[in-house]
Design a protein around this motif. Structure first.
Motif, PDB file in Angstrom:
ATOM      1  N   ILE A  78       0.843  -1.200   0.000  1.00 23.89           N
ATOM      2  CA  ILE A  78       0.000   0.000   0.000  1.00 23.89           C
ATOM      3  C   ILE A  78       0.883   1.257   0.000  1.00 23.89           C
ATOM      4  N   ILE A  79       1.923   1.273   0.831  1.00 21.27           N
ATOM      5  CA  ILE A  79       2.827   2.430   0.872  1.00 21.27           C
ATOM      6  C   ILE A  79       3.398   2.708  -0.516  1.00 21.27           C
ATOM      7  N   ASN A  80       3.764   1.659  -1.234  1.00 19.19           N
ATOM      8  CA  ASN A  80       4.344   1.840  -2.564  1.00 19.19           C
ATOM      9  C   ASN A  80       3.301   2.123  -3.644  1.00 19.19           C
ATOM     10  N   SER A  81       2.019   1.987  -3.308  1.00 20.00           N
ATOM     11  CA  SER A  81       0.948   2.211  -4.281  1.00 20.00           C
ATOM     12  C   SER A  81       0.279   3.578  -4.156  1.00 20.00           C
ATOM     13  N   TRP A  82       0.225   4.121  -2.946  1.00 20.29           N
ATOM     14  CA  TRP A  82      -0.425   5.415  -2.733  1.00 20.29           C
ATOM     15  C   TRP A  82       0.615   6.519  -2.895  1.00 20.29           C
ATOM     16  N   ASP A  83       0.318   7.494  -3.740  1.00 17.74           N
ATOM     17  CA  ASP A  83       1.271   8.563  -4.042  1.00 17.74           C
ATOM     18  C   ASP A  83       1.807   9.256  -2.795  1.00 17.74           C
ATOM     19  N   GLU A 138       9.656   5.174   8.212  1.00 16.75           N
ATOM     20  CA  GLU A 138       8.940   5.091   9.496  1.00 16.75           C
ATOM     21  C   GLU A 138       7.729   6.037   9.509  1.00 16.75           C
ATOM     22  N   VAL A 139       7.914   7.243   9.001  1.00 10.75           N
ATOM     23  CA  VAL A 139       6.821   8.224   8.945  1.00 10.75           C
ATOM     24  C   VAL A 139       5.720   7.722   8.012  1.00 10.75           C
ATOM     25  N   ALA A 140       6.101   7.116   6.897  1.00 11.20           N
ATOM     26  CA  ALA A 140       5.107   6.564   5.963  1.00 11.20           C
ATOM     27  C   ALA A 140       4.310   5.439   6.632  1.00 11.20           C
ATOM     28  N   ARG A 141       5.002   4.570   7.385  1.00  9.00           N
ATOM     29  CA  ARG A 141       4.305   3.489   8.115  1.00  9.00           C
ATOM     30  C   ARG A 141       3.321   4.082   9.122  1.00  9.00           C
ATOM     31  N   GLU A 142       3.776   5.085   9.874  1.00 12.18           N
ATOM     32  CA  GLU A 142       2.907   5.720  10.878  1.00 12.18           C
ATOM     33  C   GLU A 142       1.677   6.361  10.234  1.00 12.18           C
ATOM     34  N   GLU A 143       1.869   6.998   9.086  1.00 12.95           N
ATOM     35  CA  GLU A 143       0.756   7.637   8.379  1.00 12.95           C
ATOM     36  C   GLU A 143      -0.250   6.590   7.899  1.00 12.95           C
ATOM     37  N   LEU A 144       0.248   5.467   7.387  1.00 10.88           N
ATOM     38  CA  LEU A 144      -0.644   4.386   6.958  1.00 10.88           C
ATOM     39  C   LEU A 144      -1.438   3.856   8.155  1.00 10.88           C
ATOM     40  N   GLU A 201      -2.135   5.373  10.967  1.00  9.56           N
ATOM     41  CA  GLU A 201      -3.073   6.424  11.387  1.00  9.56           C
ATOM     42  C   GLU A 201      -4.321   6.419  10.492  1.00  9.56           C
ATOM     43  N   THR A 202      -4.118   6.326   9.198  1.00  7.60           N
ATOM     44  CA  THR A 202      -5.232   6.284   8.238  1.00  7.60           C
ATOM     45  C   THR A 202      -6.103   5.056   8.487  1.00  7.60           C
ATOM     46  N   MET A 203      -5.460   3.907   8.726  1.00  5.82           N
ATOM     47  CA  MET A 203      -6.205   2.671   8.960  1.00  5.82           C
ATOM     48  C   MET A 203      -6.950   2.712  10.296  1.00  5.82           C
ATOM     49  N   ALA A 204      -6.374   3.374  11.297  1.00  3.87           N
ATOM     50  CA  ALA A 204      -7.048   3.495  12.600  1.00  3.87           C
ATOM     51  C   ALA A 204      -8.319   4.327  12.454  1.00  3.87           C
ATOM     52  N   GLU A 205      -8.222   5.409  11.715  1.00  2.00           N
ATOM     53  CA  GLU A 205      -9.397   6.251  11.471  1.00  2.00           C
ATOM     54  C   GLU A 205     -10.452   5.458  10.701  1.00  2.00           C
ATOM     55  N   TYR A 206     -10.009   4.728   9.694  1.00  2.00           N
ATOM     56  CA  TYR A 206     -10.918   3.930   8.872  1.00  2.00           C
ATOM     57  C   TYR A 206     -11.589   2.843   9.710  1.00  2.00           C
ATOM     58  N   GLN A 207     -10.818   2.173  10.554  1.00  2.19           N
ATOM     59  CA  GLN A 207     -11.374   1.132  11.419  1.00  2.19           C
ATOM     60  C   GLN A 207     -12.444   1.719  12.333  1.00  2.19           C
ATOM     61  N   ASN A 237      12.160 -12.244  15.261  1.00  8.52           N
ATOM     62  CA  ASN A 237      11.140 -13.202  15.695  1.00  8.52           C
ATOM     63  C   ASN A 237       9.730 -12.743  15.386  1.00  8.52           C
ATOM     64  N   GLY A 238       9.616 -11.604  14.730  1.00 10.11           N
ATOM     65  CA  GLY A 238       8.295 -11.060  14.442  1.00 10.11           C
ATOM     66  C   GLY A 238       7.781 -10.261  15.620  1.00 10.11           C
ATOM     67  N   LYS A 239       6.806  -9.437  15.352  1.00  6.89           N
ATOM     68  CA  LYS A 239       6.272  -8.582  16.409  1.00  6.89           C
ATOM     69  C   LYS A 239       4.829  -8.226  16.072  1.00  6.89           C
ATOM     70  N   LYS A 240       3.984  -8.272  17.106  1.00 10.06           N
ATOM     71  CA  LYS A 240       2.592  -7.840  16.975  1.00 10.06           C
ATOM     72  C   LYS A 240       2.358  -6.774  18.022  1.00 10.06           C
ATOM     73  N   GLU A 241       1.659  -5.716  17.628  1.00  8.52           N
ATOM     74  CA  GLU A 241       1.303  -4.677  18.581  1.00  8.52           C
ATOM     75  C   GLU A 241      -0.002  -4.029  18.152  1.00  8.52           C
ATOM     76  N   LYS A 242      -0.636  -3.369  19.105  1.00  5.18           N
ATOM     77  CA  LYS A 242      -1.844  -2.608  18.785  1.00  5.18           C
ATOM     78  C   LYS A 242      -1.460  -1.146  18.784  1.00  5.18           C
ATOM     79  N   VAL A 243      -1.798  -0.469  17.704  1.00  6.26           N
ATOM     80  CA  VAL A 243      -1.552   0.962  17.597  1.00  6.26           C
ATOM     81  C   VAL A 243      -2.878   1.627  17.262  1.00  6.26           C
ATOM     82  N   LYS A 244      -3.391   2.397  18.207  1.00  6.56           N
ATOM     83  CA  LYS A 244      -4.678   3.082  18.037  1.00  6.56           C
ATOM     84  C   LYS A 244      -5.785   2.102  17.640  1.00  6.56           C
ATOM     85  N   GLY A 245      -5.739   0.912  18.211  1.00  6.45           N
ATOM     86  CA  GLY A 245      -6.764  -0.093  17.966  1.00  6.45           C
ATOM     87  C   GLY A 245      -6.507  -0.992  16.762  1.00  6.45           C
TER      88      GLY A 245
END
Length: 177
Positions: free
Chosen positions: A19-24, A35-41, A43-49, A69-77
Motif C-alpha cells: 500500500i505504501i508503494n501504491s499510494w502517491d 517510518e513516517v510513511a508506516r505511521e501515516e498508513l 493512522e489512516t487505517m485506525a481512522e478507517y477502522q 522473531n516477528g512482532k505484533k502490537e496494537k496501535v490506536k486499535g
C-alpha cells in the motif's frame, strides 16, 4: 478489569509496504522517511477502522531482518504485525486466512496480482490499493457531509431562538466556566 474484545463482522488485512508503494502520498513520504510513511498508513487505517467497524490488521514484511522473531502490537486499535525472519507479509496473510477465511468475512488489500489469486482461493476477497484508497476517501467525504448537516441543523435551531434566550444561554455558558 479487562476490556471485552469487540466482535467484528469483517476483517481487512493490509499489505503495508504494498500500500505504501501504491499510494502517491505514502510513496513520497517513504522516500523521505519510511517510518513516517508506516505511521501515516497506520493512522489512516485506525481512522478507517473507527468509522467502518472493520477489524484492520496491517502486515509489514520484516523477513529480511536477521534473527527477527516477528512482532505484533496494537496501535490506536489497529493490529500491526511485523513478520518474522523468512516470512513475508503474503505468507503471514495466507496462513491467517487459512485459519479464519472460511469463518469470517476477510478482505485483503494488495495490488500484488499473484497474491490476489491466492487470497480468492483461500476464502478471502481482495481489494486493490487503489480501491482501498477510494473507499477511504469516500468514507471521509461521507463523514464530512454528515458533520456539515449536523452543523447546519444546530445553526438553524439557534437561529430560531429569540434574543432573550440567546442572551441567557450566553450568560449561563460564561458562568459555567
Amino acid at each position: 478489569m479487562k476490556r471485552k474484545e469487540k466482535k467484528y463482522k469483517e476483517y481487512l488485512f493490509v499489505d503495508g509496504y504494498n500500500i505504501i508503494n501504491s499510494w502517491d502520498n505514502l510513496r513520497e513520504l517513504s522516500s523521505l522517511n519510511l517510518e513516517v510513511a508506516r505511521e501515516e498508513l497506520i493512522e489512516t487505517m485506525a481512522e478507517y477502522q473507527h468509522y467502518s467497524d472493520i477489524k484492520i490488521i496491517v502486515v509489514f514484511d520484516a523477513h529480511m531482518v536477521k534473527g527477527n522473531n516477528g512482532k505484533k502490537e496494537k496501535v490506536k486499535g489497529v493490529e500491526v504485525v511485523f513478520t518474522k525472519e523468512n516470512e513475508t507479509a503474503d505468507q503471514y496473510i495466507e496462513k491467517t486466512l487459512d485459519d479464519i477465511g472460511r469463518i469470517k468475512r476477510v478482505r485483503v488489500a494488495t495490488s500484488d496480482w499473484m497474491e490476489q489469486q491466492i487470497i480468492l482461493g483461500r476464502g478471502g476477497t481482495r481489494i486493490s490499493a487503489r480501491e482501498l484508497e477510494v473507499e477511504i476517501f469516500n468514507q471521509r467525504n461521507l463523514i464530512k457531509k454528515k458533520k456539515n448537516k449536523e452543523k447546519d441543523k444546530t445553526e438553524l435551531f439557534i437561529g430560531r431562538l429569540d434574543e432573550e434566550v440567546l442572551r441567557k444561554l450566553n450568560k449561563w455558558g460564561k458562568n459555567s466556566k
